[in-house]
Motif scaffolding. Sequence first.
Motif, PDB file in Angstrom:
ATOM      1  N   ASP A   1       0.834  -1.200   0.000  1.00  0.00           N
ATOM      2  CA  ASP A   1       0.000   0.000   0.000  1.00  0.00           C
ATOM      3  C   ASP A   1       0.874   1.257   0.000  1.00  0.00           C
ATOM      4  N   TYR A   2       1.926   1.230   0.784  1.00  0.00           N
ATOM      5  CA  TYR A   2       2.869   2.352   0.860  1.00  0.00           C
ATOM      6  C   TYR A   2       3.478   2.643  -0.513  1.00  0.00           C
ATOM      7  N   PHE A   3       3.947   1.598  -1.212  1.00  0.00           N
ATOM      8  CA  PHE A   3       4.570   1.805  -2.519  1.00  0.00           C
ATOM      9  C   PHE A   3       3.557   2.216  -3.583  1.00  0.00           C
ATOM     10  N   ARG A   4       2.348   1.694  -3.491  1.00  0.00           N
ATOM     11  CA  ARG A   4       1.315   2.060  -4.474  1.00  0.00           C
ATOM     12  C   ARG A   4       0.848   3.495  -4.324  1.00  0.00           C
ATOM     13  N   GLN A   5       0.737   3.964  -3.078  1.00  0.00           N
ATOM     14  CA  GLN A   5       0.136   5.273  -2.831  1.00  0.00           C
ATOM     15  C   GLN A   5       1.136   6.407  -2.606  1.00  0.00           C
ATOM     16  N   THR A   6       2.423   6.116  -2.729  1.00  0.00           N
ATOM     17  CA  THR A   6       3.423   7.170  -2.608  1.00  0.00           C
ATOM     18  C   THR A   6       4.151   7.310  -3.934  1.00  0.00           C
TER      19      THR A   6
END
Length: 149
Positions: A38-43
């Motif tokens: 989620d961190y990599f997708r949304q940043t």
Amino acid sequence: MPGISSPEDWFAGLKALYLDDFPKRCRTCGRVFASEADYFRQTQAIRPDITGLKAVEDEEEGPQVEVFRNCVCGSTLLVNCASRRDHSAAGQSRRRLFDELLSYLERHGIERMQARSELLRVASGERSALLETWYGQIAAQSRAKKPGP
């Protein structure tokens, strides 16, 4: 990091070290990142020309990688990761072989980044039609250069 198939694949060789980093909350806007994926997708990358990776050496945990990314609000976030690189003699031997294969492909006219990408694909157990084709071409060139019996 299942489900990630974008420039974030650069981070596929990393493993989140501190599970308590997730869920991670942006202190500026409050956005919550439930997981590493989620961190990599949304940043976003801090800048297109840099990876956002910083190598550090932790005396207790060993080699670490700090991953800096920007939240959509513009705030820079940090996640601590551990390198999954195998530092054993066998791991070093595999890296030497990888480098030799990469050099060989480059000497035969294959662009370095593409050759690297395909070698990594094979190293992870996938087929590479591109490498199979290149191998056929390189083998044919070698046969053509050898004098006949």
